[in-house]
Motif scaffolding. Sequence first.
Motif, PDB file in Angstrom:
ATOM      1  N   LYS A   1       8.546  -0.912  -9.969  1.00 33.57           N
ATOM      2  CA  LYS A   1       7.717  -1.643  -9.014  1.00 33.57           C
ATOM      3  C   LYS A   1       7.585  -3.090  -9.475  1.00 33.57           C
ATOM      4  O   LYS A   1       7.964  -3.456 -10.572  1.00 33.57           O
ATOM      5  CB  LYS A   1       6.311  -1.029  -8.933  1.00 33.57           C
ATOM      6  N   THR A   2       6.969  -3.903  -8.627  1.00 35.30           N
ATOM      7  CA  THR A   2       6.633  -5.276  -8.983  1.00 35.30           C
ATOM      8  C   THR A   2       5.211  -5.299  -9.526  1.00 35.30           C
ATOM      9  O   THR A   2       4.308  -4.691  -8.944  1.00 35.30           O
ATOM     10  CB  THR A   2       6.742  -6.196  -7.750  1.00 35.30           C
TER      11      THR A   2
ATOM     12  N   GLY B   1       1.599  -6.909 -10.417  1.00 33.81           N
ATOM     13  CA  GLY B   1       0.702  -7.897  -9.847  1.00 33.81           C
ATOM     14  C   GLY B   1      -0.719  -7.692 -10.327  1.00 33.81           C
ATOM     15  O   GLY B   1      -1.005  -6.771 -11.101  1.00 33.81           O
TER      16      GLY B   1
ATOM     17  N   VAL C   1      -1.792  -4.053 -10.940  1.00 33.26           N
ATOM     18  CA  VAL C   1      -1.308  -3.179  -9.872  1.00 33.26           C
ATOM     19  C   VAL C   1       0.213  -3.136  -9.869  1.00 33.26           C
ATOM     20  O   VAL C   1       0.880  -4.028 -10.394  1.00 33.26           O
ATOM     21  CB  VAL C   1      -1.819  -3.620  -8.482  1.00 33.26           C
TER      22      VAL C   1
ATOM     23  N   ILE D   1       3.234  -2.947  -7.164  1.00 35.26           N
ATOM     24  CA  ILE D   1       3.466  -3.221  -5.748  1.00 35.26           C
ATOM     25  C   ILE D   1       4.828  -2.661  -5.351  1.00 35.26           C
ATOM     26  O   ILE D   1       5.853  -3.050  -5.929  1.00 35.26           O
ATOM     27  CB  ILE D   1       3.416  -4.736  -5.485  1.00 35.26           C
TER      28      ILE D   1
ATOM     29  N   GLU E   1       1.795   2.621  -0.656  1.00 29.72           N
ATOM     30  CA  GLU E   1       0.611   1.864  -1.048  1.00 29.72           C
ATOM     31  C   GLU E   1       0.759   1.264  -2.437  1.00 29.72           C
ATOM     32  O   GLU E   1       1.468   1.795  -3.296  1.00 29.72           O
ATOM     33  CB  GLU E   1      -0.620   2.773  -1.023  1.00 29.72           C
ATOM     34  N   THR E   2       0.048   0.163  -2.665  1.00 29.62           N
ATOM     35  CA  THR E   2      -0.044  -0.441  -3.985  1.00 29.62           C
ATOM     36  C   THR E   2      -0.806   0.512  -4.893  1.00 29.62           C
ATOM     37  O   THR E   2      -1.776   1.142  -4.478  1.00 29.62           O
ATOM     38  CB  THR E   2      -0.767  -1.806  -3.885  1.00 29.62           C
TER      39      THR E   2
END
Length: 81
Positions: free
Chosen positions: A37-38, A40, A47, A49, A56-57
């Motif tokens: 994931k990314t 953030g 989180v 993303i 969902e995040t």
Amino acid sequence: MSGLGVYDGDYLVVDRAIEPKVGSVVVARIGPEFTVKTYGIANGKPVLIPANPAFETIVIGEFEESELWGVVLWNLHKLHD
């Protein structure tokens, strides 16, 4: 994860020693599963993303055991059979 340019069968080079920055692509463990994931920050919390807006995040540590496993430095994928 094709939104990040990561495809099934790709090889990821991951550095577990560096801290992720906002926007880093990371490998994380959520329960027994690994995901890409990314990274953030939202409301002061780290989180994950997803590239797919249908998902969902994920707030790291909110629901189950989780950890940032490492930061993806390189993505290698085959161009020709």
